[in-house]
Design a protein around this motif. Sequence first.
Motif, mmCIF file in Angstrom:
data_model
loop_
_atom_site.group_PDB
_atom_site.id
_atom_site.type_symbol
_atom_site.label_atom_id
_atom_site.label_comp_id
_atom_site.label_asym_id
_atom_site.label_seq_id
_atom_site.Cartn_x
_atom_site.Cartn_y
_atom_site.Cartn_z
ATOM 1 N N LEU A 92 0.855 -1.188 0.000
ATOM 2 C CA LEU A 92 0.000 0.000 0.000
ATOM 3 C C LEU A 92 0.896 1.246 0.000
ATOM 4 N N PRO A 93 1.491 1.576 -1.141
ATOM 5 C CA PRO A 93 2.430 2.710 -1.173
ATOM 6 C C PRO A 93 1.782 4.043 -0.846
ATOM 7 N N GLU A 94 0.466 4.158 -1.002
ATOM 8 C CA GLU A 94 -0.218 5.413 -0.691
ATOM 9 C C GLU A 94 -0.198 5.722 0.805
ATOM 10 N N LEU A 95 0.201 4.744 1.630
ATOM 11 C CA LEU A 95 0.273 4.957 3.075
ATOM 12 C C LEU A 95 1.677 5.293 3.557
ATOM 13 N N THR A 96 2.591 5.542 2.655
ATOM 14 C CA THR A 96 3.950 5.916 3.049
ATOM 15 C C THR A 96 3.900 7.149 3.949
ATOM 16 N N GLY A 97 4.517 7.050 5.098
ATOM 17 C CA GLY A 97 4.518 8.133 6.067
ATOM 18 C C GLY A 97 3.501 7.959 7.175
ATOM 19 N N ALA A 98 2.546 7.051 7.012
ATOM 20 C CA ALA A 98 1.553 6.809 8.058
ATOM 21 C C ALA A 98 2.155 5.990 9.196
ATOM 22 N N LEU A 99 1.736 6.290 10.410
ATOM 23 C CA LEU A 99 2.205 5.567 11.592
ATOM 24 C C LEU A 99 1.098 4.754 12.262
ATOM 25 N N ASP A 100 -0.153 5.124 11.985
ATOM 26 C CA ASP A 100 -1.259 4.535 12.731
ATOM 27 C C ASP A 100 -2.316 3.938 11.816
ATOM 28 N N CYS A 101 -2.940 2.873 12.311
ATOM 29 C CA CYS A 101 -4.187 2.408 11.715
ATOM 30 C C CYS A 101 -5.342 3.153 12.372
ATOM 31 N N ASP A 102 -6.469 3.193 11.691
ATOM 32 C CA ASP A 102 -7.690 3.798 12.229
ATOM 33 C C ASP A 102 -8.840 2.915 11.792
ATOM 34 N N LEU A 103 -9.265 2.039 12.683
ATOM 35 C CA LEU A 103 -10.362 1.128 12.374
ATOM 36 C C LEU A 103 -11.667 1.894 12.491
ATOM 37 N N GLY A 104 -12.437 1.944 11.423
ATOM 38 C CA GLY A 104 -13.671 2.707 11.404
ATOM 39 C C GLY A 104 -14.601 2.331 12.544
ATOM 40 N N LEU A 105 -15.227 3.349 13.161
ATOM 41 C CA LEU A 105 -16.197 3.171 14.241
ATOM 42 C C LEU A 105 -15.590 2.540 15.480
ATOM 43 N N CYS A 106 -14.254 2.604 15.609
ATOM 44 C CA CYS A 106 -13.553 2.005 16.746
ATOM 45 C C CYS A 106 -12.858 3.101 17.544
ATOM 46 N N PRO A 107 -13.389 3.511 18.694
ATOM 47 C CA PRO A 107 -12.775 4.595 19.453
ATOM 48 C C PRO A 107 -11.402 4.265 20.015
ATOM 49 N N LEU A 108 -11.073 2.982 20.137
ATOM 50 C CA LEU A 108 -9.755 2.644 20.677
ATOM 51 C C LEU A 108 -8.632 3.160 19.795
ATOM 52 N N THR A 109 -8.802 3.115 18.469
ATOM 53 C CA THR A 109 -7.678 3.452 17.593
ATOM 54 C C THR A 109 -7.425 4.954 17.493
ATOM 55 N N ASN A 110 -8.164 5.763 18.255
ATOM 56 C CA ASN A 110 -7.791 7.168 18.401
ATOM 57 C C ASN A 110 -6.730 7.365 19.479
ATOM 58 N N THR A 111 -6.445 6.316 20.238
ATOM 59 C CA THR A 111 -5.561 6.447 21.392
ATOM 60 C C THR A 111 -4.091 6.596 21.002
ATOM 61 N N MET A 112 -3.627 5.873 19.973
ATOM 62 C CA MET A 112 -2.181 5.820 19.715
ATOM 63 C C MET A 112 -1.565 7.186 19.420
ATOM 64 N N PRO A 113 -2.132 8.000 18.505
ATOM 65 C CA PRO A 113 -1.509 9.311 18.270
ATOM 66 C C PRO A 113 -1.591 10.231 19.476
ATOM 67 N N VAL A 114 -2.651 10.084 20.282
ATOM 68 C CA VAL A 114 -2.779 10.906 21.487
ATOM 69 C C VAL A 114 -1.673 10.578 22.482
ATOM 70 N N LEU A 115 -1.422 9.286 22.714
ATOM 71 C CA LEU A 115 -0.364 8.894 23.629
ATOM 72 C C LEU A 115 1.017 9.276 23.108
ATOM 73 N N ARG A 116 1.231 9.077 21.814
ATOM 74 C CA ARG A 116 2.561 9.360 21.252
ATOM 75 C C ARG A 116 2.952 10.817 21.438
ATOM 76 N N HIS A 117 1.999 11.708 21.238
ATOM 77 C CA HIS A 117 2.299 13.141 21.292
ATOM 78 C C HIS A 117 1.838 13.802 22.585
ATOM 79 N N GLY A 118 1.306 13.003 23.514
ATOM 80 C CA GLY A 118 0.886 13.553 24.791
ATOM 81 C C GLY A 118 -0.203 14.598 24.675
ATOM 82 N N LEU A 119 -1.095 14.437 23.703
ATOM 83 C CA LEU A 119 -2.106 15.460 23.456
ATOM 84 C C LEU A 119 -3.166 15.531 24.557
#
Length: 204
Positions: A92-119
């Motif tokens: 999936l070359p169009e995802l070059t630079g992406a770090l996270d998955c985001d599973l639709g309708l899944c609130p858990l997958t909002n957690t990773m970028p928040v934790l990484r950057h301490g938002l």
Amino acid sequence: MIESSTLTWEVTGSRGYETAWVDLDPGRSLLRARGRAVGTDPEPYWISYALETGEAYVTRELRVRAESAAGARELVLRRDGDGRWSADGAPLPELTGALDCDLGLCPLTNTMPVLRHGLHRRAGEHRFLMAWVRVAELTVHASPQTYTGRGPDGDGGAVIRYASGDFRSDVRFDADGFVVDYPELARRVAAVRGLPDGQDRPDR
């Protein structure tokens, strides 16, 4: 020390529910989770998933199984050590630079970028490219998203503005970086934290 949580949301976006069993290793910035979800909109379906990250909460692998009237589907989404993404082995070359998955309708997958950057602890705006998985089709799409943290509030959590395309939502996170209330998508109805003696207690 690994911190374990069991989190349940009412997923208003699908008129269903989701439960996730999450293990966090804050010392190494690792997350592992497995979850189950059932939805009824736009049609009845159920989802099961297993998520594993590498250091800095960067996605390593997401395995998803979906079942609906159309039958069962499965997806294995991976990001290798060189940052290359694949879905069921197809690049999936169009995802070059992406770090996270985001599973639709899944609130858990909002957690990773928040934790990484301490938002959930400090203000700041970050732009991301996400590997977004549409539910229940399990197709993968490149999704530009923006998270804007406003810093912690007086209740120990934080509100973070989520934006993707024309969509905006002010999402409330708890002090551990998990979604509490995501308007138009999900509202947490229960959270159980693991205790050092092996006992669990509800905190909500």
